[in-house]
Design a protein around this motif. Structure first.
Motif, short mmCIF file in Angstrom:
data_model
loop_
_atom_site.label_atom_id
_atom_site.label_comp_id
_atom_site.label_asym_id
_atom_site.label_seq_id
_atom_site.Cartn_x
_atom_site.Cartn_y
_atom_site.Cartn_z
N ASP A 83 -10.62 28.82 -24.16
CA ASP A 83 -10.92 30.00 -23.35
C ASP A 83 -10.11 29.89 -22.07
O ASP A 83 -10.40 29.06 -21.19
N LEU A 84 -9.08 30.70 -21.95
CA LEU A 84 -8.16 30.61 -20.83
C LEU A 84 -8.76 31.09 -19.51
O LEU A 84 -8.16 30.93 -18.46
N THR A 85 -9.95 31.68 -19.57
CA THR A 85 -10.58 32.13 -18.33
C THR A 85 -11.29 30.99 -17.61
O THR A 85 -11.58 31.10 -16.43
N HIS A 86 -11.57 29.89 -18.29
CA HIS A 86 -12.23 28.75 -17.65
C HIS A 86 -11.20 27.85 -16.98
O HIS A 86 -10.10 27.65 -17.50
N PRO A 87 -11.55 27.26 -15.86
CA PRO A 87 -10.61 26.34 -15.20
C PRO A 87 -10.52 25.02 -15.95
O PRO A 87 -11.31 24.73 -16.84
N SER A 88 -9.55 24.23 -15.56
CA SER A 88 -9.37 22.91 -16.17
C SER A 88 -10.56 22.01 -15.85
O SER A 88 -11.14 22.09 -14.77
N ASP A 89 -10.89 21.15 -16.78
CA ASP A 89 -11.99 20.20 -16.58
C ASP A 89 -11.41 18.91 -16.02
O ASP A 89 -11.08 17.99 -16.76
N TRP A 90 -11.28 18.86 -14.69
CA TRP A 90 -10.64 17.72 -14.04
C TRP A 90 -11.47 16.45 -14.18
O TRP A 90 -10.93 15.35 -14.08
N ARG A 91 -12.79 16.57 -14.41
CA ARG A 91 -13.62 15.39 -14.61
C ARG A 91 -13.30 14.70 -15.92
O ARG A 91 -13.68 13.56 -16.14
#
Length: 167
Positions: A83-91
């Motif tokens: 889903d390109l609307t969600h930001p990257s999961d940096w955790r």
């Protein structure tokens, strides 16, 4: 917007075409620098495959650029679950990057088996697994399997590091 910028808007595939062309040019240049002895009995020679690969890369680059400039567009894969609307999961991303960086730092000192096991364990931890004993055992087994797979199967010696003489 200038007319060139307007024509190129939405045509990011031209970057891939440029990358293919650059790789093809590098392969062609590198192949031209190969030194071939005159005593070679093979009619084809070691330069043939790099020249073929370079030619195919350059042809693909030209064909892709022509297709994109004529209006062709790459289609998104329908089976993709992103889903390109969600930001990257940096955790998740940062610990994975840290695991690979740790492997780079430790591989020569500690050896592949130790640094690889740490990398595999840290990777599964970053991806959310919390079965520590099982993950550690699988990480060590995978690290040993790849060490001996490269050493015995491919003849490539990975650094043994602290386990030199044991492995």
């Amino acid at each position: 917007m200038t007319s060139l910028a307007a024509r190129l808007k939405g045509r990011s595939e031209l970057g891939i075409a440029a990358l293919l062309a650059a790789v093809g040019a590098v392969v062609l240049w590198d192949a031209s620098r190969l030194h071939v002895t005159y005593s070679q009995a093979d009619a084809v020679g070691p330069k043939t495959m790099p020249y073929i690969a370079a030619a195919l890369l350059l042809v693909c680059a030209v064909l892709l650029a022509v297709d994109v400039l004529r209006g062709g567009r790459g289609e998104a894969e329908e089976g993709e679950d992103v889903d390109l609307t969600h930001p990257s999961d940096w955790r998740t991303v940062l610990p994975l990057v840290g695991a690979f960086a740790l492997n780079i730092v430790l591989i020569d000192v500690a050896g592949w088996v130790i640094s690889g096991a740490l990398m595999f364990f840290a990777s599964v931890w970053a991806l959310g697994s919390r079965r520590y004993v099982r993950d550690a055992l699988i990480s060590v087994a995978l690290s040993l399997a790849t060490f001996y797979g490269f050493y015995s199967g491919l003849g490539i010696k990975l650094p043994a590091g602290l386990l030199e003489g044991v492995l």
